[in-house]
Design a protein around this motif. Structure first.
Motif, PDB file in Angstrom:
ATOM      1  N   TYR A  68     -12.326   6.069 -14.854  1.00 15.52           N
ATOM      2  CA  TYR A  68     -13.070   5.034 -15.899  1.00 15.52           C
ATOM      3  C   TYR A  68     -13.044   3.405 -15.020  1.00 15.52           C
ATOM      4  CZ  TYR A  68     -13.550   6.457 -20.544  1.00 15.52           C
ATOM      5  OH  TYR A  68     -13.796   7.757 -21.478  1.00 15.52           O
ATOM      6  N   TYR A  69     -12.331   4.314 -13.640  1.00 14.25           N
ATOM      7  CA  TYR A  69     -12.433   3.095 -12.364  1.00 14.25           C
ATOM      8  C   TYR A  69     -11.735   1.923 -12.705  1.00 14.25           C
ATOM      9  CZ  TYR A  69     -16.622   6.156 -10.947  1.00 14.25           C
ATOM     10  OH  TYR A  69     -17.732   6.669 -10.967  1.00 14.25           O
ATOM     11  N   LEU A  70     -11.808   1.032 -13.778  1.00 15.96           N
ATOM     12  CA  LEU A  70     -10.670   0.156 -13.882  1.00 15.96           C
ATOM     13  C   LEU A  70      -9.519   0.837 -14.366  1.00 15.96           C
ATOM     14  CD1 LEU A  70     -13.013  -3.069 -15.408  1.00 15.96           C
ATOM     15  CD2 LEU A  70     -12.372  -2.409 -12.918  1.00 15.96           C
ATOM     16  N   PHE A  71      -9.567   1.955 -14.687  1.00 13.05           N
ATOM     17  CA  PHE A  71      -8.426   2.457 -15.331  1.00 13.05           C
ATOM     18  C   PHE A  71      -8.742   4.126 -15.512  1.00 13.05           C
ATOM     19  CE2 PHE A  71     -11.121   1.464 -18.297  1.00 13.05           C
ATOM     20  CZ  PHE A  71     -10.825   2.691 -20.065  1.00 13.05           C
ATOM     21  N   ILE A  72      -7.231   4.391 -15.893  1.00 18.60           N
ATOM     22  CA  ILE A  72      -7.766   6.077 -16.076  1.00 18.60           C
ATOM     23  C   ILE A  72      -6.278   6.573 -17.317  1.00 18.60           C
ATOM     24  CG2 ILE A  72      -7.637   6.681 -13.811  1.00 18.60           C
ATOM     25  CD1 ILE A  72      -4.880   7.237 -13.452  1.00 18.60           C
ATOM     26  N   VAL A  73      -7.744   8.010 -18.139  1.00 16.97           N
ATOM     27  CA  VAL A  73      -7.134   8.054 -19.607  1.00 16.97           C
ATOM     28  C   VAL A  73      -5.986   9.570 -18.748  1.00 16.97           C
ATOM     29  CG1 VAL A  73      -7.477   8.274 -21.562  1.00 16.97           C
ATOM     30  CG2 VAL A  73      -8.702   6.350 -20.791  1.00 16.97           C
ATOM     31  N   TYR A 118      -4.441   5.140  -8.849  1.00 15.97           N
ATOM     32  CA  TYR A 118      -5.824   6.088  -8.626  1.00 15.97           C
ATOM     33  C   TYR A 118      -6.927   5.491  -7.559  1.00 15.97           C
ATOM     34  CZ  TYR A 118     -10.667   5.859  -9.304  1.00 15.97           C
ATOM     35  OH  TYR A 118     -12.060   5.790  -8.549  1.00 15.97           O
ATOM     36  N   PHE A 119      -6.517   4.233  -6.758  1.00 16.81           N
ATOM     37  CA  PHE A 119      -7.243   4.272  -5.425  1.00 16.81           C
ATOM     38  C   PHE A 119      -6.728   4.110  -4.876  1.00 16.81           C
ATOM     39  CE2 PHE A 119      -4.264   0.332  -6.476  1.00 16.81           C
ATOM     40  CZ  PHE A 119      -3.917  -0.087  -5.576  1.00 16.81           C
ATOM     41  N   THR A 120      -5.351   5.048  -4.280  1.00 14.18           N
ATOM     42  CA  THR A 120      -5.181   6.096  -3.222  1.00 14.18           C
ATOM     43  C   THR A 120      -5.223   7.393  -3.289  1.00 14.18           C
ATOM     44  OG1 THR A 120      -3.150   6.194  -4.645  1.00 14.18           O
ATOM     45  CG2 THR A 120      -3.249   3.954  -3.429  1.00 14.18           C
ATOM     46  N   CYS A 154      -2.103   3.648 -19.502  1.00 14.31           N
ATOM     47  CA  CYS A 154      -1.919   4.104 -17.805  1.00 14.31           C
ATOM     48  C   CYS A 154      -2.282   2.947 -17.001  1.00 14.31           C
ATOM     49  CB  CYS A 154      -0.931   5.527 -18.507  1.00 14.31           C
ATOM     50  SG  CYS A 154      -2.952   6.301 -17.697  1.00 14.31           S
ATOM     51  N   GLY A 155      -2.990   2.113 -17.445  1.00 19.83           N
ATOM     52  CA  GLY A 155      -3.428   1.422 -16.176  1.00 19.83           C
ATOM     53  C   GLY A 155      -3.829   2.493 -15.870  1.00 19.83           C
ATOM     54  N   MET A 156      -4.125   2.385 -14.084  1.00 23.40           N
ATOM     55  CA  MET A 156      -3.848   3.342 -12.746  1.00 23.40           C
ATOM     56  C   MET A 156      -3.296   4.119 -12.831  1.00 23.40           C
ATOM     57  SD  MET A 156      -6.344   0.302 -10.291  1.00 23.40           S
ATOM     58  CE  MET A 156      -7.296  -0.611 -11.094  1.00 23.40           C
ATOM     59  N   PHE A 157      -2.263   3.623 -13.142  1.00 24.13           N
ATOM     60  CA  PHE A 157      -1.152   4.698 -12.996  1.00 24.13           C
ATOM     61  C   PHE A 157      -1.093   6.465 -13.182  1.00 24.13           C
ATOM     62  CE2 PHE A 157       0.686   1.350 -11.943  1.00 24.13           C
ATOM     63  CZ  PHE A 157       1.993   1.049 -11.599  1.00 24.13           C
ATOM     64  N   LEU A 158      -0.538   7.614 -13.286  1.00 23.71           N
ATOM     65  CA  LEU A 158      -0.510   9.053 -13.321  1.00 23.71           C
ATOM     66  C   LEU A 158      -0.389   9.139 -14.851  1.00 23.71           C
ATOM     67  CD1 LEU A 158       0.838  11.083 -10.354  1.00 23.71           C
ATOM     68  CD2 LEU A 158      -1.319  10.625 -10.805  1.00 23.71           C
ATOM     69  N   LEU A 211       0.968  -1.575  -0.275  1.00 22.95           N
ATOM     70  CA  LEU A 211       0.045  -0.116  -0.016  1.00 22.95           C
ATOM     71  C   LEU A 211       0.689   1.439  -0.212  1.00 22.95           C
ATOM     72  CD1 LEU A 211      -2.410   1.532   0.296  1.00 22.95           C
ATOM     73  CD2 LEU A 211      -2.540   0.939   2.573  1.00 22.95           C
ATOM     74  N   ALA A 212       1.992   1.098   0.482  1.00 24.61           N
ATOM     75  CA  ALA A 212       2.910   2.255   0.555  1.00 24.61           C
ATOM     76  C   ALA A 212       3.663   2.627  -0.150  1.00 24.61           C
ATOM     77  CB  ALA A 212       3.829   2.363   2.436  1.00 24.61           C
ATOM     78  N   MET A 213       4.013   1.906  -1.283  1.00 28.59           N
ATOM     79  CA  MET A 213       4.270   1.289  -2.246  1.00 28.59           C
ATOM     80  C   MET A 213       3.758   2.338  -3.398  1.00 28.59           C
ATOM     81  SD  MET A 213       6.024  -1.969  -2.218  1.00 28.59           S
ATOM     82  CE  MET A 213       6.851  -2.176  -3.914  1.00 28.59           C
ATOM     83  N   CYS A 214       2.596   1.953  -3.216  1.00 25.29           N
ATOM     84  CA  CYS A 214       1.368   2.195  -4.253  1.00 25.29           C
ATOM     85  C   CYS A 214       1.293   4.184  -4.037  1.00 25.29           C
ATOM     86  CB  CYS A 214      -0.071   1.727  -3.550  1.00 25.29           C
ATOM     87  SG  CYS A 214       0.190   0.008  -5.155  1.00 25.29           S
ATOM     88  N   MET A 215       1.158   4.280  -2.812  1.00 24.18           N
ATOM     89  CA  MET A 215       0.746   5.463  -2.425  1.00 24.18           C
ATOM     90  C   MET A 215       2.029   6.355  -3.143  1.00 24.18           C
ATOM     91  SD  MET A 215      -2.153   6.027  -0.473  1.00 24.18           S
ATOM     92  CE  MET A 215      -1.537   6.848  -0.038  1.00 24.18           C
ATOM     93  N   SER A 216       2.983   6.263  -3.273  1.00 22.24           N
ATOM     94  CA  SER A 216       3.980   6.587  -3.465  1.00 22.24           C
ATOM     95  C   SER A 216       4.469   6.807  -5.087  1.00 22.24           C
ATOM     96  CB  SER A 216       5.222   6.510  -3.027  1.00 22.24           C
ATOM     97  OG  SER A 216       5.429   5.190  -4.016  1.00 22.24           O
ATOM     98  N   MET A 217       3.432   5.914  -5.431  1.00 23.18           N
ATOM     99  CA  MET A 217       3.408   6.122  -7.418  1.00 23.18           C
ATOM    100  C   MET A 217       1.635   7.140  -7.316  1.00 23.18           C
ATOM    101  SD  MET A 217       6.238   5.857  -8.544  1.00 23.18           S
ATOM    102  CE  MET A 217       5.660   5.597 -10.581  1.00 23.18           C
TER     103      MET A 217
END
Length: 409
Positions: free
Chosen positions: A153-158, A27-29, A172-176, A18-24
């Motif tokens: 789009y909840y499952l991914f972002i554009v 989307y879900f964070t 970019c999936g859930m990444f920025l 979770l901390a790793m995902c927060m750092s990048m």
């Protein structure tokens, strides 16, 4: 004996992921305050940390780690206040635990993160394919940060600025952004030794291809070359194969539809030199370049430009707005910051050095020359975990993880 044995390491693994995902900023964070989440992770890990035995050699490494985080905090924090300081303390606790944890735990953490990444990438890819074929999906617009805006789009972002103008938006999936997911997938593929007998690794390949990220494409090619070169088996065959593949891709991109295709636009055309400069070299703005050149001549190169580069945090006052490269890191942190981070990473990798680890270090350095994230927990921990795992015999990771559970030593 209980049928289901509680794995006491599972909370530690989940909170670190979770901390790793927060750092990048996946989307879900977005809706979670980073400092509070990192503090919760640190509190969860503290009992594990207190059980660890610290050797004399590890004391120096932890002191170095703290110095780096503190120096980075003083140079990259716009406003000194309680929450940023709480976040700094939390990052130090989490990172200290990751560094000091046993090899068995590091393997388990890597496997957990690898599985997690494949799940969210696969989920995003399914949604992405539905999006590309025109299936209407619920979504909303988001001004994600001062720099990023997205259609969610909840499952991914554009990237919202790419939706209208591009026939095929970049994945970019859930990444920025596409470069984030592409570069991370390249690092994971190298750590997984490009083992395509494990079919799940093709998820990373598909994510990289659909990202249409020049950085990710180059990192994938470089990573493959480094892996097979250091592996030493049939190197000429692999070099010829990759050379032919690269040439075929180049010719296809230039000739298909007379060059009017997404691969030529996003990849090949950006590799062309125009007026002596690479057209795809757009990691910094003209404003930043002007400040950087002036700073090199007259500024405090030793200590760096510091947090005043961020202004008050708004676009109009932020010199760094829209910039990402090794130049940005050097500009903010100066020679002292650069030397500190190089010593830290050298110390983290030196104990586990091997041929494959050397290749991973080269790939990781290139990643951070493109996008300077040496203190983003996701990439920092991947460097630590990758260095450990790649130093082990190929079958050691599998044999280690056949046990029912691991203890943090």
């Amino acid at each position: 004996m209980s049928i289901i044995k509680f794995n006491r390491d599972l909370p530690a693994v989940l909170f670190i992921i979770l901390a790793m995902c927060m750092s990048m900023e996946l989307y879900f964070t977005w809706r979670f305050p980073q400092s509070i989440i990192n503090f919760a992770c640190a509190v969860t890990l503290l009992p594990y940390l207190l059980r660890l035995k610290i050797s004399r050699q590890s004391v120096w490494l932890i002191v170095l780690l703290i110095l780096n985080f503190v120096y980075n905090y003083t140079h990259n924090t716009v406003s000194f206040s309680f929450l940023p300081f709480l976040n700094l303390a939390s990052l130090i606790i989490i990172s200290t635990f990751v560094v000091l944890s046993s090899v068995e735990f590091k393997i388990k953490l890597l496997r957990g993160f690898d599985l997690f990444m494949k799940v969210i990438c696969c989920t995003s890819l399914v949604g992405w394919l539905l999006y590309l074929v025109g299936v209407p999906l619920p979504h909303y617009y988001s001004d994600t940060t001062d720099f990023y805006s997205h259609e969610v789009y909840y499952l991914f972002i554009v990237g919202a600025n790419n939706i209208v103008e591009e026939l095929l938006p970049r994945f970019c999936g859930m990444f920025l952004e596409p470069g984030h997911i592409g570069s991370t997938c390249c690092l994971l593929l190298f750590i997984n030794r490009f083992n395509f007998k494990d079919k799940s690794n093709y998820i990373y390949i598909l994510a990289i291809v659909l990202s249409l990220s020049l950085a990710a494409y180059c990192l994938l090619f470089i990573g493959l070359c480094l892996h097979y070169f250091l592996k030493g088996a049939h190197i000429i065959k692999y070099i010829l194969f990759m050379g032919v593949f690269a040439a075929a891709f180049y010719v296809f991109s230039l000739t298909y539809n007379d060059g009017d295709n997404i691969f030529n636009e996003k990849i090949v055309s950006r590799l062309m030199f125009v007026d002596g400069e690479l057209s795809g070299d757009n990691r910094t703005s003209m404003l930043f370049d002007a400040y950087y050149d002036d700073w090199l001549k007259y500024g405090d190169i030793l200590n760096g430009y510091g947090r005043k580069a961020y202004g008050d945090g708004t676009e109009s006052t932020n010199i760094l707005y829209g910039c990402a490269s090794y130049k940005r890191f050097f500009f903010i942190n100066g020679i002292i910051g650069l030397v500190l981070v190089l010593i830290l990473y050298w110390s983290l990798f030196y104990k586990y050095r091997s041929n494959q680890v050397w290749g991973f270090v080269v790939l990781y350095v290139i990643c951070n020359m493109i996008r300077d994230y040496p203190f983003r927990l996701m990439w920092l921990y991947l460097f630590i975990l990758g260095s450990v795992v790649l130093s082990l015999p190929r079958n050691a990771m599998m044999s280690q993880t056949k046990a029912n559970s691991y203890d943090v030593k």
